[in-house]
Design an enzyme around this catalytic site. Structure first.
Site, PDB file in Angstrom:
ATOM      1  N   ASP A 235       0.832  -1.204   0.000  1.00  0.00           N
ATOM      2  CA  ASP A 235       0.000   0.000   0.000  1.00  0.00           C
ATOM      3  C   ASP A 235       0.873   1.264   0.000  1.00  0.00           C
ATOM      4  O   ASP A 235       1.873   1.335   0.722  1.00  0.00           O
ATOM      5  CB  ASP A 235      -0.864  -0.031   1.272  1.00  0.00           C
ATOM      6  CG  ASP A 235      -1.960   1.013   1.283  1.00  0.00           C
ATOM      7  OD1 ASP A 235      -2.793   0.988   0.367  1.00  0.00           O
ATOM      8  OD2 ASP A 235      -1.986   1.843   2.211  1.00  0.00           O
ATOM      9  N   GLU A 286      14.807 -15.130   0.836  1.00  0.00           N
ATOM     10  CA  GLU A 286      15.174 -16.160   1.828  1.00  0.00           C
ATOM     11  C   GLU A 286      14.231 -17.356   1.707  1.00  0.00           C
ATOM     12  O   GLU A 286      14.484 -18.410   2.270  1.00  0.00           O
ATOM     13  CB  GLU A 286      15.012 -15.603   3.253  1.00  0.00           C
ATOM     14  CG  GLU A 286      15.994 -14.523   3.623  1.00  0.00           C
ATOM     15  CD  GLU A 286      15.549 -13.799   4.907  1.00  0.00           C
ATOM     16  OE1 GLU A 286      14.595 -14.249   5.585  1.00  0.00           O
ATOM     17  OE2 GLU A 286      16.153 -12.763   5.207  1.00  0.00           O
TER      18      GLU A 286
HETATM   19  C1  NOJ Z   1      -4.377   2.973  -0.863  1.00  0.00           C
HETATM   20  C2  NOJ Z   1      -5.495   2.004  -0.633  1.00  0.00           C
HETATM   21  O1  NOJ Z   1      -5.755   1.287  -1.802  1.00  0.00           O
HETATM   22  C3  NOJ Z   1      -6.659   2.838  -0.170  1.00  0.00           C
HETATM   23  O2  NOJ Z   1      -7.860   2.122  -0.152  1.00  0.00           O
HETATM   24  C4  NOJ Z   1      -6.327   3.405   1.188  1.00  0.00           C
HETATM   25  O3  NOJ Z   1      -7.362   4.254   1.607  1.00  0.00           O
HETATM   26  C5  NOJ Z   1      -5.034   4.205   1.135  1.00  0.00           C
HETATM   27  N1  NOJ Z   1      -4.006   3.552   0.394  1.00  0.00           N
HETATM   28  C6  NOJ Z   1      -4.518   4.443   2.522  1.00  0.00           C
HETATM   29  O4  NOJ Z   1      -4.044   3.247   3.069  1.00  0.00           O
END
Ligand code: NOJ
Length: 575
Positions: A235, A286
């Site tokens: 993310d 790993e």
């Molecule tokens: C990207 C994620 O896909 C989204 O849904 C989220 O709100 C933001 N990052 C924050 O984590």
């Protein structure tokens, strides 16, 4: 094994072989599976609810994996299911190594993984390293510790500006709207320091210059790798490192998006962020079994995206330039060429994508007539809503184009049913923090997160055995329910099954694209291995090339023309 529909006899059943009989089975087990895999994104809270609380869960997913196997996907990516107060639907984690009770238990996860692996389906989990929940033990410790303490140092705390520190440290804005800094009250009750949150105030950013943070995430990676996951979707992969001068920054007009055009923000795309993924790559290496990292990095060009997949970094990164390209031949040609050349130059596959849980579903988006910046969402009053037929025709055609391209592709739950964006959710049902942080000015992403319709005649279309689904489903989805589509040879679901089976049979994911002479004006035309693909993005029909057999068409063909908003896959007759 043939899998194409007999167009002269549309009633004939579509012959889709079980996975085990298909070439896919070998490929899924093969080395570097991520180069060509079709990966299905599951948004757990909206997939299938086994417990009856109106929110999808892990056992609900496990029970339906057979259906994904039938669809023909190689892998699934699960959006976060870890322990979380759910302020941002799980992208606000309190315990990275446990399952939130609304989704089940670690044992449920193990069962899901075992079932998926038994079917030859790989499993990628979502990792959220940019920020935790404000309820995370570390953040709670930071709040009760003194300014300058080791506990505060794990996050980004700064003194405010102004005579009394009453102004934020700089002018950064949250991606969800409003300031990116929140002031805390110190343990002694006085107004105190400010902490950075690029997203909601419940999502404080970690300080990735600290060794303790790096170590903790190595531990978390190993925890899931030890359990047997095949990889991670990372993310906000471009956001972990911030410019240490914390300069003021005003985004351009595209500031609502997670990346934006132009020069990178001081909190995105910093050179040092790549060191983190070089380190993680070593952790993955790993382990046996070809584990993979896929970055969610909203950057402004495919050349920049390719930096995330250099040989010692991630394996995949989403091609958001492709996602953001309108249904228009010339722009598609350019983005496809640029993508193949940029990703080839670093030896990586392009990772195509058209929909996910953050964007307006492509069955709506590709036919919008009004401006709709990424992340803004659409509501009932949106002036440029498309008619659903056009939206669906374009979505089918665009997906058939995408799935014929070499590389890997992500599909988002529900697009195989042709689901449209639910723009008409009642205001009081909305849950996206964007909606609250902008006082309703931006609708946000709830419209693409509505629970799936499985059975036309069942309560909540078979999504939950219990009460109301967490977001209401529109009545119009009855005709799109999975059970209805299964028995309709022309349904979007059967089109996806056909596309995935043909893609595997012809091994298109590992093929090469060659533009063909018919590639002009509104017609995109190329060959990948022995399959010829023609996509008509225009408003007029284009001629179907002579001496070709139609393997698949996204719309009904009349005579020798490919209608507007239609893609065909063809095979040249021998001789
Ligand atoms: C990207 C994620 O896909 C989204 O849904 C989220 O709100 C933001 N990052 C924050 O984590």
């Amino acid at each position: 094994m043939t899998v194409h529909q007999d167009l002269r006899n549309p009633e004939a059943p579509i012959d889709v072989a079980p996975r085990a009989e298909r070439a896919t089975a070998d490929r899924a087990a093969a080395a570097e599976w991520w180069r060509s895999a079709v990966i299905y994104q599951i948004y757990p809270r909206s997939f299938s609810d086994s417990s009856g609380d109106g929110i999808g869960d892990l056992p609900g997913i496990t029970a339906r994996l057979g259906e994904l196997d039938q669809l023909g996907v190689d892998a699934i990516w699960l959006s976060p299911f870890m322990t979380s107060p759910q302020k941002d639907a799980g992208y606000d984690v309190t315990d990275y190594c446990d399952v939130d009770p609304i989704f089940g238990t670690l044992a449920d996860f193990d069962a899901l993984l075992a079932r998926a692996h038994g079917l030859g389906i790989r499993v990628i989990v979502d990792l959220v390293p940019n920020h935790s929940s404000d309820q995370h033990e570390w953040f709670q410790q930071a709040l009760t510790s003194a300014a300058g303490s080791a506990e505060r140092a794990r996050y980004i705390f700064r003194d405010g500006t102004g005579a009394q520190g009453e102004e934020p440290p700089n002018n950064w804005q949250s991606i969800f709207g409003g300031p990116a800094w929140t002031r805390i009250t110190e343990p002694d009750g006085t107004p105190g320091q400010w902490y950075l949150h690029l997203f909601d105030s419940s999502q404080p950013d970690f300080d990735w210059s600290k060794e303790e943070v790096k170590q903790e995430f190595r531990r978390i990676l190993r925890f899931w790798l030890d359990r047997g996951v095949d990889g991670f979707r990372v993310d906000v992969a471009h956001g972990l490192v911030k410019d240490q001068d914390f300069p003021d920054y005003t985004p351009d007009a595209d500031g609502a998006s997670m990346g934006g055009e132009g020069a990178p923000a001081p909190y995105f795309e910093q050179t040092e962020v790549h060191e983190i993924y070089r380190d993680w790559r070593l952790v993955l290496e790993e382990y046996t079994g070809d584990r993979a990292l896929c970055g969610e990095a909203w950057v402004s060009s495919v050349e920049k995206a390719a930096l995330w997949v250099r040989p010692d970094e991630m394996h995949q990164t989403f091609n958001f330039q492709y996602l953001e390209t309108p249904w228009e031949a010339e722009q598609l040609r350019v983005v496809i060429d640029d993508s193949l050349s940029a990703f080839n130059s670093v030896g990586a596959p392009s990772t195509w994508v058209l929909s996910n849980h953050d964007v307006v579903r492509h069955a709506t988006r590709l036919a919008l007539t009004g401006e709709n910046p990424q992340g803004t969402g659409i509501g009932p009053d949106f002036p440029g809503l498309p008619d659903r037929q056009t939206g669906l025709a374009r979505a089918r055609a665009a997906t058939a184009l995408m799935l014929a391209l070499p590389g890997s592709a992500y599909i988002y739950q529900g697009e195989e049913l042709g689901l449209d964006e639910v723009h008409d959710l009642p205001d009081d049902a909305r849950q996206d923090p964007t909606w609250f942080r902008t006082a309703g000015e931006r609708y946000g992403r709830d419209g693409c997160r509505v629970p799936l319709p499985w059975a036309a005649e069942a309560e909540s279309f078979g999504f939950t055995s219990g009460g109301a689904p967490w977001l209401p489903q529109p009545d119009r989805w009855k005709s799109l329910a999975r059970d209805v589509q299964l028995s309709d040879p022309d349904s979007t679901l059967n089109l996806y099954r056909q596309m995935l089976a043909l893609r595997a049979e012809h091994d298109l994911g590992l093929g090469e694209l060659r533009w063909l002479p018919g590639n002009q004006d509104a017609a995109l035309m190329f060959a990948n291995r022995d399959v010829v693909v023609l996509a008509n993005t225009g408003t007029q029909p284009v001629p179907l090339p002579a001496q070709h057999e139609v393997l698949l068409s996204t719309a009904e063909l009349h005579g020798v023309e490919v209608p507007a908003d239609c893609t065909v896959w063809l095979r040249r007759h021998a001789g």
